[in-house]
Design an enzyme around this catalytic site. Structure first.
Site, PDB file in Angstrom:
ATOM      1  CG  ASP A  90      15.864   7.607  -1.674  1.00  0.00           C
ATOM      2  OD1 ASP A  90      16.459   7.441  -2.757  1.00  0.00           O
ATOM      3  OD2 ASP A  90      15.851   6.750  -0.773  1.00  0.00           O
ATOM      4  CG  ASP A 289       9.295   6.503   1.535  1.00  0.00           C
ATOM      5  OD1 ASP A 289      10.210   5.676   1.625  1.00  0.00           O
ATOM      6  OD2 ASP A 289       9.349   7.628   2.080  1.00  0.00           O
ATOM      7  CB  CYS A 327      -8.428  -8.650   3.462  1.00  0.00           C
ATOM      8  SG  CYS A 327      -7.453  -8.020   2.086  1.00  0.00           S
ATOM      9  CB  CYS A 329      -6.541  -8.537  -1.452  1.00  0.00           C
ATOM     10  SG  CYS A 329      -5.750  -9.911  -0.605  1.00  0.00           S
ATOM     11  CB  CYS A 332      -8.153 -12.293   1.676  1.00  0.00           C
ATOM     12  SG  CYS A 332      -6.723 -11.738   2.627  1.00  0.00           S
ATOM     13  CG  HIS A 358      -2.935  -9.617   2.529  1.00  0.00           C
ATOM     14  ND1 HIS A 358      -4.290  -9.433   2.770  1.00  0.00           N
ATOM     15  CD2 HIS A 358      -2.301  -9.283   3.682  1.00  0.00           C
ATOM     16  CE1 HIS A 358      -4.454  -9.032   4.020  1.00  0.00           C
ATOM     17  NE2 HIS A 358      -3.270  -8.932   4.592  1.00  0.00           N
TER      18      HIS A 358
HETATM   19 ZN   LIG Z   1      -6.046  -9.769   1.626  1.00  0.00          ZN
END
Ligand SMILES: [Zn+2]
Length: 389
Positions: A90, A289, A327, A329, A332, A358
């Site tokens: 930026d 972003d 989730c 991931c 999790c 996560h």
């Molecule tokens: Zn997760």
């Protein structure tokens, strides 16, 4: 080397691919922010494995002490950071706002609940002049000057693929007259920024400003679109008070989806709450972003399919369920809320690492869902998700 191709359009929303010399970026896409060259709690490769395909670095943090020269000497940002992903920088305009107008009335791009009223301003550290901004460095108190030319030069030294024009990011609490004057300045700075761009391996996004005012946003979109930018940043502030900012942002995005040339990419700067990612993607925004996934993680906050939760809360101490049952991931699948609570309360670095993993997975997965919905022309899932987030 550089291109932007729209794959599928559905209403105002679209999916596409932004190509850079360092690879392709799927849109609508989320750009994780590596403020000082690090994602804080995660490496670039791990973020890439979660689905990130581009990263943003803040020029300001390399500008104040001329550290962009160190990066140039080291072979540019890609070499310096040890990554081959497409990168963005930026212009520093937002950090100038944070030190100045944002600091004076305790506001962000959207007004906070506790933003100061007029007359309660704190003393700012920024002076915005016709051709330059002078401010006190937050790092060592030195007076630092940024011009459109010096911002672009620093971004050239850093060497990201996509860079941004220098602009004045105004406060959401600024008056119409201030916003109008500032807009003219941002437009002049846009022209100067473009003229300063010499490196053919970089492309520049121009920034649309105009605050909460629809006529100024239109004027800005038309002017910035008339210049040969690669794409557009949608910058600045929205709303006038806490509570009206989201609606204002959405109606301005509706206007900009009409005004900005449809074949160029649009990046909504610094906005990244899950609901906003959905609403803005449906209004034709291609890139986002935001520090939310990583910053929240450092404060114990997780983004989940049923809204935000803070793992420091005592209700998690004996909760042996996963952080988010929906989730997939690693955090999790492998850990219980009780462990995340324990790590966070004890300020263990690993707690931040697990939550960052996560949160970033959650946001990147949401972007995947958004792209799928646009491709399939079925927004019912997104409408259901919006109510839960
Ligand atoms: Zn997760």
């Amino acid at each position: 080397m550089f291109s932007f191709q729209i794959k599928k359009k559905n209403g105002k929303a679209r999916t596409g691919v932004l190509s850079t010399p360092h690879g392709e970026v799927k849109t609508p896409g989320f750009v994780p922010v590596a403020t000082r060259g690090a994602l804080k709690g995660m490496g670039f490769r791990e973020a890439g494995e979660l689905g990130a395909d581009v990263f943003m670095v803040n020029t300001f943090h390399f500008y104040c002490r001329d550290e962009h020269l160190v990066v140039k000497e080291a072979g540019g940002l890609h070499r310096f950071l040890g990554t081959d992903y497409p990168l963005m920088t930026d212009s520093g305009g937002f950090q100038v706002f944070s030190l100045g107008a944002g600091w004076q009335r305790s506001t962000g791009k959207l007004p906070h609940k506790e933003s100061n009223k007029r007359g309660q301003e704190k003393k700012g550290m920024v002076e915005i002049k016709e051709d330059e901004v002078v401010f006190k460095s937050p790092f060592n108190g030195d007076l630092v000057k940024i011009t459109p030319e010096s911002s672009v030069k620093a971004q050239e030294n850093l060497g990201a693929d996509i860079i941004f024009a220098f602009d004045e990011c105004t406060s959401p609490l600024a008056s119409y007259d201030y916003q109008k004057d500032s807009l003219q300045k941002t437009h002049r700075w846009a022209e100067k920024s473009l003229q300063a761009l010499k490196n053919e391996k970089q492309r520049m996004m121009g920034i649309v400003q105009g605050g909460r005012f629809e006529d100024l946003r239109k004027e800005s979109a038309r002017f910035i679109a008339s210049l040969p930018f690669f794409g557009f940043g949608i910058g600045g502030s929205f709303g006038e008070s806490y509570g009206d900012s989201k609606e204002n942002m959405y109606s301005i995005l509706d206007i900009l989806s009409e005004e900005l040339p449809s074949l160029k990419p649009r990046h909504l700067l610094g906005i990244g709450e899950p609901v906003d990612l959905i609403e803005a993607s449906l209004r034709g925004v291609d890139l986002f972003d935001c520090v939310i996934p990583t910053r929240f993680a450092r404060h114990g906050t997780a983004l989940t399919s049923s809204g935000r939760v803070n793992v420091r809360s005592s209700v998690f101490q004996k909760d042996n369920s996963p952080l988010d049952a929906n989730c997939s991931c690693t955090t999790c699948l492998q850990y219980q809320r009780s462990y995340l609570h324990h790590l966070s309360k004890k300020k263990e670095i690993y707690g931040i690492i697990l939550l960052t993993h996560h949160n970033l997975h959650f946001i990147l997965h949401l972007m995947e869902e958004i792209r799928e919905s646009i491709e399939e022309g079925d927004f019912s899932k997104l409408q259901r998700m919006k109510k839960e987030l």
